[in-house]
Design a protein around this motif. Structure first.
Motif, short mmCIF file in Angstrom:
data_model
loop_
_atom_site.label_atom_id
_atom_site.label_comp_id
_atom_site.label_asym_id
_atom_site.label_seq_id
_atom_site.Cartn_x
_atom_site.Cartn_y
_atom_site.Cartn_z
N LEU A 168 55.66 52.18 48.34
CA LEU A 168 56.28 53.50 48.16
C LEU A 168 56.43 53.82 46.68
N LEU A 169 56.77 52.82 45.88
CA LEU A 169 56.95 53.04 44.44
C LEU A 169 55.66 53.55 43.81
N ILE A 170 54.53 52.94 44.18
CA ILE A 170 53.24 53.37 43.60
C ILE A 170 52.89 54.78 44.07
N ILE A 171 53.06 55.05 45.39
CA ILE A 171 52.68 56.37 45.94
C ILE A 171 53.53 57.47 45.34
N VAL A 172 54.85 57.28 45.33
CA VAL A 172 55.75 58.31 44.82
C VAL A 172 55.55 58.48 43.32
N GLY A 173 55.30 57.38 42.64
CA GLY A 173 55.03 57.49 41.20
C GLY A 173 53.81 58.34 40.91
N LYS A 174 52.77 58.14 41.70
CA LYS A 174 51.56 58.95 41.51
C LYS A 174 51.81 60.41 41.83
N VAL A 175 52.63 60.67 42.87
CA VAL A 175 52.97 62.06 43.22
C VAL A 175 53.73 62.73 42.09
N VAL A 176 54.70 62.01 41.50
CA VAL A 176 55.46 62.57 40.39
C VAL A 176 54.57 62.81 39.19
N GLU A 177 53.63 61.89 38.96
CA GLU A 177 52.70 62.08 37.84
C GLU A 177 51.84 63.32 38.05
N GLU A 178 51.37 63.53 39.28
CA GLU A 178 50.58 64.74 39.57
C GLU A 178 51.43 65.99 39.43
N MET A 179 52.72 65.90 39.79
CA MET A 179 53.62 67.04 39.63
C MET A 179 53.78 67.38 38.16
N GLU A 180 53.84 66.35 37.30
CA GLU A 180 54.06 66.60 35.88
C GLU A 180 52.85 67.21 35.20
N LYS A 181 51.65 66.76 35.60
CA LYS A 181 50.46 67.28 34.92
C LYS A 181 49.80 68.44 35.64
N GLY A 182 50.36 68.87 36.78
CA GLY A 182 49.86 70.08 37.44
C GLY A 182 48.93 69.82 38.57
N GLY A 183 48.71 68.55 38.97
CA GLY A 183 47.76 68.27 40.04
C GLY A 183 48.30 68.51 41.43
N ILE A 184 49.60 68.55 41.59
CA ILE A 184 50.19 68.71 42.92
C ILE A 184 49.85 70.06 43.54
N GLN A 185 49.74 71.10 42.68
CA GLN A 185 49.42 72.44 43.22
C GLN A 185 48.02 72.46 43.81
N GLN A 186 47.08 71.84 43.08
CA GLN A 186 45.71 71.78 43.58
C GLN A 186 45.64 70.92 44.84
N MET A 187 46.44 69.88 44.89
CA MET A 187 46.44 69.00 46.05
C MET A 187 46.96 69.72 47.30
N LEU A 188 47.96 70.57 47.15
CA LEU A 188 48.53 71.29 48.28
C LEU A 188 47.68 72.47 48.70
N ASP A 189 46.81 72.98 47.81
CA ASP A 189 45.98 74.12 48.15
C ASP A 189 44.70 73.73 48.87
#
Length: 712
Positions: free
Chosen positions: A127-148
């Motif tokens: 969980l630590l690795i997965i959530v860490g990667k999600v937070v990293e994507e949120m910080e650099k802007g990748g989460i929006q592309q991932m959700l689209d």
């Protein structure tokens, strides 16, 4: 999805490093996440905490999502997460906390199901690795592309299947948060003053139960959408106006400097939930939550259960039933398989109404006795109204009886349906009873209800009672329609009441309705039936002056008026004058002339008019056959008389008492005594009672020897 194949080889290596207490993957940012996922594994040192606070970065993509889910415009400073230290607790960002908490909860369940042999420490490391990667994507802007996108691009650390799972869980979390937000928002509008006023008005007019709850929810949603629309307009206006004289670029720079990094809050010990200082960790609040959920189920609209397997096959059988089939057995099987609630029943009835209307009412009647359907007054009323529209009075009365037996008395709307139904079929006694019961409730009849009762009186041959209701409408400033005036005028004309017909005609003109072709024709008919040929001709000429060209029916009424006085010369003069103006007699005019010439025993002239009717291609009406039987019987033409009599016997169901008596008198006068007695038997079988004069004539004919003319 099998999560055992989700994490790549490099991820397993990283996980082994975690278990070995040597982690190098973005340790500054993951320290707080580790504290949230497994407080016993990791903790931030003072040096790491200070470094973390000094290197805060804005999370612009996730902030854009947060701004889209809030009711009002949120500044960047209000959408930030605050770290919780051991010395002092700072205010947490509720939305970010909720998103990450939901995400961790769901992912923990998926990992636990996939890796049943792993201990809690290993699951927490994953969980630590997965959530860490999600937070990293949120910080650099990748989460929006991932959700689209449906499937995000696999990274160096995670496999493509793992990113797909992260995408699905993230979208699931966002949908749940959006539903919860809307649900809480609708609760507020359910208690708004405008919705309460509309609900009070609806209950006053007789709307109760499930229908009222559905309307209340609908009004609350409409109010919420209206509020959101105006707030969006205000938000657009505020965005277009520069603040403090700064340009938009300057404001963006200031906002960027004020942002803080969002991370999971640090928690220690037992979780405590506090809202406005109220501790919700107590077990008693679980019972309160269950009660709230039960109350919400009454307001929040439910969806029907999804059908699959055998239940779906049974549903298809129900939809394919024929009109003569009994649906009770297959319906019982469907109930046993689905255990339906009210929303499931409504879904079934809606589909039947659209796809199989022949069986819809039969199933709807069976459903009324089902406890799970939660039958209420509107359900009975809908079924009664459906039967009333199809003139199935016995079925409607059966539903009404069942409704009363179950302890449910008809409300105002149901009684209104009964008034319309009984008035339509001419059951005046029941219509009056239902109408008076409405008045006993204090209900003021509307235009539609008055129209039904007036037409009921008119159809029952009681125009005076109908007129009294029309006068009541006028006193209440309800203007009767032209249809009502014409119905009253027609009723008075058929009953030969020239006084009433004239009164209605004058009232029509005062009400603003100009004389029409139909109203003038009815006045001509009224005076003609009363035998006043002069007044009939006066109204006939007045109609021509108004610009209305006499039609076949109106001309026939005028000829019938002259027939009453036996003014054949005036009738022929009128026909010649009309023919000069282009009038061509029709079947109505020829019918009156045949009857008149038959009474005068002008057989040849009457038969010539029969030829005219044949040239028109029309079937001679029943009145022509009565006139022919009368003429041939009195003239002694046996064969033609019996031929005309055979036509009348074939149409005996269409004969009225006047036609029966005229035929019997003609047969007696022509010496056809046996035939007269046979027709008298048909008359009594129809439920008509002969007049005393006819009874005396039949008795007298028995004492005389019957004679049978031999003329052809």
């Amino acid at each position: 999805m099998n999560l055992k194949h989700l994490i790549s080889r490099k991820t397993i290596n990283n996980l082994s490093k975690i278990n070995g207490k040597s982690i190098s993957y973005n340790s500054k940012k993951l320290s707080t996440i580790a504290a949230a996922t497994s407080p016993s594994l990791y903790s931030l040192s003072s040096g790491q905490s200070s470094a973390f606070l000094q290197n805060r970065k804005p999370i612009f993509p996730f902030i854009r999502y947060i701004r889209s889910t809030q009711e009002t415009k949120l500044s960047y400073a209000s959408v930030e997460a605050k770290l919780v230290s051991s010395d002092s607790e700072e205010e947490e960002d509720g939305t970010v906390n909720e998103f990450l908490s939901r995400f961790v909860w769901i992912m923990r369940g998926k990992l636990s199901d996939a890796y049943r042999d792993c201990n809690k420490e290993t699951i927490d490391g994953m969980l630590l690795i997965i959530v860490g990667k999600v937070v990293e994507e949120m910080e650099k802007g990748g989460i929006q592309q991932m959700l689209d996108s449906a499937v995000a691009m696999p990274s160096q650390d995670f496999s493509e299947d793992l990113w797909r799972t992260v995408w699905e869980v993230s979208n699931m979390v966002l949908e749940d948060m959006e539903k919860a937000r809307k649900k809480e928002k609708v609760k507020q509008f359910l208690q708004s003053e405008e919705v309460k006023e509309m609900c009070c008005f609806a209950s006053e007019v007789g709307i109760h139960g499930d229908l009222l709850r559905e309307l209340r929810f609908k009004w609350a949603i409409e109010k919420m959408e209206e509020n959101d629309f105006y707030r969006s307009l205000e938000r657009l206006r505020d965005e277009e106006e520069p603040k403090d004289g700064k340009t938009f670029d300057e404001q963006a720079v200031v906002a960027e400097d004020e942002q803080r990094v969002v991370s999971l809050p640090k928690r220690k010990g037992k979780l405590k939930y506090k809202i406005y200082g109220l501790d919700l960790s107590d077990p008693k609040w679980a019972e309160v939550a269950d009660e709230i959920h039960e109350r919400e189920a009454m307001v929040w609209p439910q969806e029907p259960k999804s059908l699959s397997g055998k239940c779906k096959l049974v549903m298809e059988k129900i939809l394919s039933l024929k009109k003569e089939d009994d649906p009770s057995q297959i319906l019982a099987e469907w109930i046993e398989l689905l255990q339906p609630s009210r929303v499931d029943w409504i879904s079934l009835l809606d589909r039947l109404e659209q796809q199989n209307p022949d069986i819809h009412l039969k199933v709807a009647e069976l459903v009324l006795s089902e406890k799970s359907f939660q039958t209420d007054i509107p359900d009975y009323r809908k079924l009664i109204d459906a039967y009333a529209k199809e003139n199935r009075i016995e079925d409607a009365e059966r539903i009404l009886k069942k409704m009363v037996e179950n302890g449910i008395m008809p409300d105002i709307l149901t009684t209104t349906v009964l008034v319309h139904m009984y008035s339509k079929v001419g059951n005046l006694d029941h219509a009056k009873e239902a109408f008076e019961s409405l008045r006993s409730y204090g209900f003021q009849p509307d235009m539609k209800l008055y129209n039904s009762m007036i037409l009921g009186y008119v159809n029952a041959g009681q125009p005076r009672l109908a007129e009294s209701l029309m006068r009541e409408m006028e006193t209440r400033d309800i203007k009767p329609s032209e249809e009502i005036y014409l119905a009253l005028l027609r009723s008075y004309a058929h009953s030969c009441d020239v006084t009433g017909a004239g009164r209605i005609a004058i009232t029509m003109q005062f009400a603003g309705f100009q004389p029409t072709m139909e109203s003038c024709s009815l006045l001509v008919e009224a005076y003609g039936q009363a035998g006043d040929s002069d007044q009939a001709r006066s109204n006939f000429n007045n109609m021509i002056k108004l610009g209305h060209k006499p039609d076949d029916k109106c001309t026939a009424s005028m000829i019938a008026a002259y027939e009453k006085k036996n003014l054949l010369d005036k009738a022929l003069d009128l026909l010649l004058q009309l023919e000069k103006d282009g009038f061509e007699p029709g079947i109505a005019t020829y019918t009156v002339l045949v009857d008149w010439l038959g009474k005068l025993q002008l057989v040849d002239e009457a038969e010539q008019l029969l030829g005219k009717i044949a040239e028109l291609g029309e079937v001679p009406p029943l009145k022509v056959h009565v006139s022919l039987c009368d003429m041939y019987s009195r003239a002694g033409f046996e064969r033609k008389a019996l031929q005309a009599l055979g036509v009348l016997e074939a149409k005996k169901d269409e004969l009225g008492p006047h036609e029966f008596e005229r035929t019997i008198y003609a047969l007696i006068a022509g010496g056809f005594v046996k035939d007269a007695r046979r027709i008298h038997g048909l008359m009594e079988a129809r439920g008509f009672t002969a007049s005393q004069q006819l009874t005396f004539s039949l008795s007298l004919s028995q004492t005389q020897s019957p004679r049978r003319p031999t003329m052809g």
